[in-house]
Each structure stands twice: as structure tokens, then as C-alpha cells.
Design a protein around this motif. Structure first.
Motif, PDB file in Angstrom:
ATOM      1  N   LEU A  88      43.309 -25.420 -82.736  1.00 48.58           N
ATOM      2  CA  LEU A  88      44.116 -24.490 -83.520  1.00 48.58           C
ATOM      3  C   LEU A  88      45.612 -24.780 -83.360  1.00 48.58           C
ATOM      4  CD1 LEU A  88      43.871 -22.057 -85.368  1.00 48.58           C
ATOM      5  CD2 LEU A  88      43.974 -20.598 -83.352  1.00 48.58           C
ATOM      6  N   LEU A  89      46.031 -25.137 -82.164  1.00 48.78           N
ATOM      7  CA  LEU A  89      47.436 -25.452 -81.934  1.00 48.78           C
ATOM      8  C   LEU A  89      47.870 -26.675 -82.733  1.00 48.78           C
ATOM      9  CD1 LEU A  89      47.696 -24.914 -78.079  1.00 48.78           C
ATOM     10  CD2 LEU A  89      48.458 -23.372 -79.886  1.00 48.78           C
ATOM     11  N   GLY A  90      47.040 -27.704 -82.742  1.00 54.75           N
ATOM     12  CA  GLY A  90      47.352 -28.896 -83.537  1.00 54.75           C
ATOM     13  C   GLY A  90      47.449 -28.582 -85.017  1.00 54.75           C
ATOM     14  N   LEU A  91      46.529 -27.756 -85.498  1.00 53.80           N
ATOM     15  CA  LEU A  91      46.578 -27.345 -86.902  1.00 53.80           C
ATOM     16  C   LEU A  91      47.828 -26.524 -87.195  1.00 53.80           C
ATOM     17  CD1 LEU A  91      42.836 -26.403 -87.489  1.00 53.80           C
ATOM     18  CD2 LEU A  91      44.057 -28.397 -88.386  1.00 53.80           C
ATOM     19  N   LEU A  92      48.247 -25.723 -86.232  1.00 53.52           N
ATOM     20  CA  LEU A  92      49.466 -24.929 -86.393  1.00 53.52           C
ATOM     21  C   LEU A  92      50.702 -25.827 -86.477  1.00 53.52           C
ATOM     22  CD1 LEU A  92      50.402 -22.012 -86.618  1.00 53.52           C
ATOM     23  CD2 LEU A  92      50.573 -21.946 -84.138  1.00 53.52           C
ATOM     24  N   VAL A  93      50.746 -26.877 -85.672  1.00 53.37           N
ATOM     25  CA  VAL A  93      51.848 -27.844 -85.750  1.00 53.37           C
ATOM     26  C   VAL A  93      51.853 -28.504 -87.132  1.00 53.37           C
ATOM     27  CG1 VAL A  93      52.723 -30.053 -84.877  1.00 53.37           C
ATOM     28  CG2 VAL A  93      52.001 -28.281 -83.271  1.00 53.37           C
ATOM     29  N   GLY A  94      50.687 -28.920 -87.609  1.00 48.43           N
ATOM     30  CA  GLY A  94      50.596 -29.533 -88.933  1.00 48.43           C
ATOM     31  C   GLY A  94      50.999 -28.578 -90.044  1.00 48.43           C
ATOM     32  N   VAL A 130      53.604 -24.118 -75.720  1.00 46.94           N
ATOM     33  CA  VAL A 130      53.746 -23.068 -74.695  1.00 46.94           C
ATOM     34  C   VAL A 130      52.919 -21.843 -75.088  1.00 46.94           C
ATOM     35  CG1 VAL A 130      55.382 -21.465 -73.634  1.00 46.94           C
ATOM     36  CG2 VAL A 130      55.965 -23.882 -73.848  1.00 46.94           C
ATOM     37  N   TYR A 131      52.907 -21.523 -76.383  1.00 47.52           N
ATOM     38  CA  TYR A 131      52.120 -20.388 -76.860  1.00 47.52           C
ATOM     39  C   TYR A 131      50.632 -20.573 -76.545  1.00 47.52           C
ATOM     40  CZ  TYR A 131      49.738 -17.321 -80.152  1.00 47.52           C
ATOM     41  OH  TYR A 131      48.898 -16.404 -80.708  1.00 47.52           O
ATOM     42  N   GLY A 132      50.170 -21.810 -76.558  1.00 46.13           N
ATOM     43  CA  GLY A 132      48.744 -22.076 -76.348  1.00 46.13           C
ATOM     44  C   GLY A 132      48.334 -22.308 -74.926  1.00 46.13           C
TER      45      GLY A 132
END
Length: 140
Positions: A88-94, A130-132
Motif C-alpha cells: 500500500l505504501l508503494g502504491l501511495l508513492v506512485g 515513516v507513516y508506514g
């Protein structure tokens, strides 16, 4: 203890690679949209030049974000934090990248220049990473 550290390091490495994949996909999608809709190309050569130039920039920015995610994740793991919800974090960056690039393409006044753009991408990647994270005590 060493096994936990090794597992945390492995998660950080996979997260950084996933971040590169997601950021690259976002950049390539915007590169295709830019070439197809927002740029003028009188010849096929200029079309390919525009597309490849945009793609190279997208991959370079994604690699930088992956390095930022790796450095941030490694630093957090060293302080006993572990990454959680990495997909989910990677998708959020994208998704952040896609929205930033799209906004700057559609509204050129929002283009601040390379240095502020790089700063925005670095800060966003660090904040998302950091959020993740969660404390290793809570994750266990």
C-alpha cells in the motif's frame, strides 16, 4: 535478534524495489499522456524523442525515490521500527507521483523547477515511509 533484523532489512529492500516499480509506472503513464495529448510533434522522430525523454526522466526520478525509501527504511529499522503495509505504501508513492506530474502538466504554473520538485518527491517519500512504520514491539 539477528533474524528479526535480517527480516526487517529484507522488507525494506523489497519495499524500495516496489516503490521504484510504482513510481516508474506513474511516471510512464504521465509520459504517455504527455506525448499523446499535451505535446506537439510534427514528425515521428520528435514523437519518439518526447516519449523517450519523458520515460528516462520518470525512471530516474523513480530510482531516486527508491533510494530514498531504502535509506529511510534502513534508518527506521536501525531504530527498531518495522515497515508495515508496504504494498500500500508503494502504491501511495506512485499515486502521489502521478497526481504531482499530472497537476504540473495540466497547470504549468504549478511547475516550480527541478530543485523544488526533487525536494517535494523526497519529502513525500520519507513521510509516506515513516507513516508506514510501526514499533518493532507492536509488530511482534
Amino acid at each position: 535478534m539477528a533474524a528479526q533484523t535480517s527480516e526487517r532489512a529484507e522488507v525494506v529492500i523489497y519495499y524500495a524495489a516496489w516503490t521504484v516499480v510504482c513510481a516508474t509506472a506513474a511516471g510512464l503513464a504521465v509520459a504517455l499522456l504527455h506525448t499523446w495529448r499535451f505535446s506537439y510533434h510534427p514528425t515521428p522522430t520528435t514523437l519518439v524523442t518526447t516519449l523517450l525523454g519523458d520515460a528516462v526522466v520518470a525512471v530516474a526520478l523513480a530510482a531516486g525515490q527508491g533510494a530514498t525509501a531504502l535509506a529511510t527504511g534502513s534508518l527506521l529499522a536501525r531504530f527498531g521500527r518495522t515497515l508495515d503495509r508496504t504494498v500500500l505504501l508503494g502504491l501511495l508513492v506512485g499515486a502521489f507521483d502521478f497526481l504531482l506530474y499530472l497537476t504540473q502538466m495540466v497547470v504549468p504554473a504549478t511547475e516550480l523547477g527541478w530543485v523544488p520538485d526533487l525536494g517535494i518527491l523526497i519529502v513525500a517519500t520519507v513521510l509516506i515511509t515513516v507513516y508506514g512504520t510501526a514499533s518493532a514491539k507492536l509488530a511482534a
